[in-house]
Structure formats: C-alpha cells, structure tokens
Design an enzyme around this catalytic site. Structure first.
Site, PDB file in Angstrom:
ATOM      1  N   CYS A 141       6.140  -3.768   5.411  1.00  0.00           N
ATOM      2  CA  CYS A 141       6.140  -1.672   4.119  1.00  0.00           C
ATOM      3  C   CYS A 141       7.413  -2.121   4.006  1.00  0.00           C
ATOM      4  CB  CYS A 141       5.334  -1.264   4.974  1.00  0.00           C
ATOM      5  SG  CYS A 141       3.299  -1.271   5.723  1.00  0.00           S
ATOM      6  N   GLU A 161       4.718  -8.333   0.572  1.00  0.00           N
ATOM      7  CA  GLU A 161       3.807  -9.118   1.135  1.00  0.00           C
ATOM      8  C   GLU A 161       3.766 -10.804   1.634  1.00  0.00           C
ATOM      9  OE1 GLU A 161       0.250  -7.502  -2.011  1.00  0.00           O
ATOM     10  OE2 GLU A 161       0.684  -5.393  -0.478  1.00  0.00           O
ATOM     11  N   GLU A 199       9.173   0.700   4.000  1.00  0.00           N
ATOM     12  CA  GLU A 199       9.440   1.757   5.361  1.00  0.00           C
ATOM     13  C   GLU A 199      10.301   1.191   6.004  1.00  0.00           C
ATOM     14  OE1 GLU A 199       6.250   2.005   4.527  1.00  0.00           O
ATOM     15  OE2 GLU A 199       6.155   4.382   3.962  1.00  0.00           O
ATOM     16  N   CYS A 243       2.412   4.593   7.186  1.00  0.00           N
ATOM     17  CA  CYS A 243       1.078   3.814   8.500  1.00  0.00           C
ATOM     18  C   CYS A 243       1.499   3.961   9.476  1.00  0.00           C
ATOM     19  CB  CYS A 243       0.859   2.407   7.821  1.00  0.00           C
ATOM     20  SG  CYS A 243       1.447   1.191   8.683  1.00  0.00           S
ATOM     21  N   ASN A 264       7.740  -2.979  -0.730  1.00  0.00           N
ATOM     22  CA  ASN A 264       6.844  -3.917   0.822  1.00  0.00           C
ATOM     23  C   ASN A 264       6.980  -5.332  -0.422  1.00  0.00           C
ATOM     24  OD1 ASN A 264       5.531  -2.720  -1.943  1.00  0.00           O
ATOM     25  ND2 ASN A 264       3.815  -2.789  -1.191  1.00  0.00           N
ATOM     26  N   CYS A 282       4.430   1.703  11.134  1.00  0.00           N
ATOM     27  CA  CYS A 282       5.223   2.318  10.257  1.00  0.00           C
ATOM     28  C   CYS A 282       6.664   3.972  11.131  1.00  0.00           C
ATOM     29  CB  CYS A 282       5.613   2.608   8.742  1.00  0.00           C
ATOM     30  SG  CYS A 282       5.574   1.053   7.816  1.00  0.00           S
TER      31      CYS A 282
HETATM   32  N1  THU Z   1       3.152   0.504   2.203  1.00  0.00           N
HETATM   33  C1  THU Z   1       3.517   0.510   2.616  1.00  0.00           C
HETATM   34  O1  THU Z   1       4.238  -0.024   2.348  1.00  0.00           O
HETATM   35  N2  THU Z   1       3.830   1.519   2.552  1.00  0.00           N
HETATM   36  C2  THU Z   1       3.208   2.491   3.287  1.00  0.00           C
HETATM   37  O2  THU Z   1       3.489   3.822   3.385  1.00  0.00           O
HETATM   38  C3  THU Z   1       1.697   2.983   3.151  1.00  0.00           C
HETATM   39  C4  THU Z   1       1.835   0.763   2.680  1.00  0.00           C
HETATM   40  C5  THU Z   1       2.468  -0.953   1.481  1.00  0.00           C
HETATM   41  C6  THU Z   1       1.587  -2.086   2.491  1.00  0.00           C
HETATM   42  C7  THU Z   1       0.848  -2.849   1.557  1.00  0.00           C
HETATM   43  O3  THU Z   1       2.373  -4.093   1.035  1.00  0.00           O
HETATM   44  C8  THU Z   1       0.175  -2.015   0.335  1.00  0.00           C
HETATM   45  O4  THU Z   1       1.388  -0.960   1.091  1.00  0.00           O
HETATM   46  C9  THU Z   1      -1.450  -1.727   0.820  1.00  0.00           C
HETATM   47  O5  THU Z   1      -1.254  -1.395   1.748  1.00  0.00           O
END
Ligand code: THU
Length: 130
Positions: A50, A41, A52, A83, A39, A86
């Site tokens: 994310c 941010e 994925e 999520c 991920n 994704c």
């Molecule tokens: N996140 C992912 O990268 N993949 C997931 O399957 C669930 C959530 C990340 C998004 C964000 O950067 C952090 O987790 C908190 O939500």
C-alpha cells in the site's frame, strides 16, 4: 512541500496495473520532513504494498521513527481509508492524536485520527513481560 502536493505527485507513480487504483500517501516526520509513497502491486497479488507502507518505509529508511501527520489520496467516489494492515503500521509510528486526512482527486477531504482508525490498538505494552 504540503502533504497534499506530495501525495498527489507520488500517486502518479503508483504501480497499479491490476486494480487500476492508484493511491498516494504522504507523512510528515517529527523533523518536519515529508515522506511519500505509492501503492506497488505485483502479479502475485498478495505481494503488493500500500501507499502508506511505502511512505512509512521511506521515513524509516531516512532515519525517522515518529510521524506527526498523514495524508492519503485516491481517485475514488469517497475518501479512501487506510486498510487494516496500514492502520496498524501507522499506529507503530504515530500517536493516537495524529491526524489522517483522506482525500479524493475530486477535492473531497475527511479528517480523522490514527486513534479513531484503530481503537484498542495492539501496542508495545501488550508484549511486556508480566
Ligand atoms: N491501497 C492503498 O495503497 N492504500 C489504501 O489506503 C487502500 C488501498 C491500494 C492497495 C491496492 O494496490 C489498491 O489500493 C486496491 O486495493
């Protein structure tokens, strides 16, 4: 390389200063090659991506458009499920029977499929002309 080792390693590179929740994902393309993503941010929160999505982008950038296996790992009390967005992204490139392993750094693992994660997926058939 196993999907687990790739996802675990790439997770260390996650840019997650806002949630402090690092996620690693690895996918196997139909060729057998493993692609990894974490991920990423952003201070403008909705611009974050994310793990994925990163793995899928790496696969497509390498010239592959079919994935056959997925692994996601995070340091969470229970395995993290992809999520909603994704799930749709995975469904674009993976068949319903593709396994998705969701893991914690503590060693818990749950296995499901893309079809179970996104029943009734919106797919290419829906945008065909009648
Ligand atoms: N996140 C992912 O990268 N993949 C997931 O399957 C669930 C959530 C990340 C998004 C964000 O950067 C952090 O987790 C908190 O939500």
């Amino acid at each position: 390389m196993t999907l687990k080792s790739a996802a675990t390693a790439v997770r260390e590179n996650a840019h997650a200063p806002y949630s402090n929740f690092k996620v690693g994902a690895a996918i196997r393309g139909a060729s057998g090659t493993v692609y990894a993503g974490c991920n990423v941010e952003n201070v403008a929160y909705p611009e974050g991506t994310c793990a994925e999505a990163g793995a899928i982008a790496a696969m497509v950038a390498a010239g592959e458009t079919k994935l056959v296996e997925v692994f996601v790992i995070a340091d969470s009390p229970m395995p993290v499920t992809p999520c909603g967005g994704c799930r749709q992204k995975l469904s674009e490139f993976g068949a319903n029977n593709v396994t998705v392993t969701m893991a914690t750094t503590g060693g818990a693992e749950e296995v499901t499929t893309i079809g179970n994660l996104l029943p009734g997926a919106f797919d290419a058939d829906h945008i065909k002309e009648t």
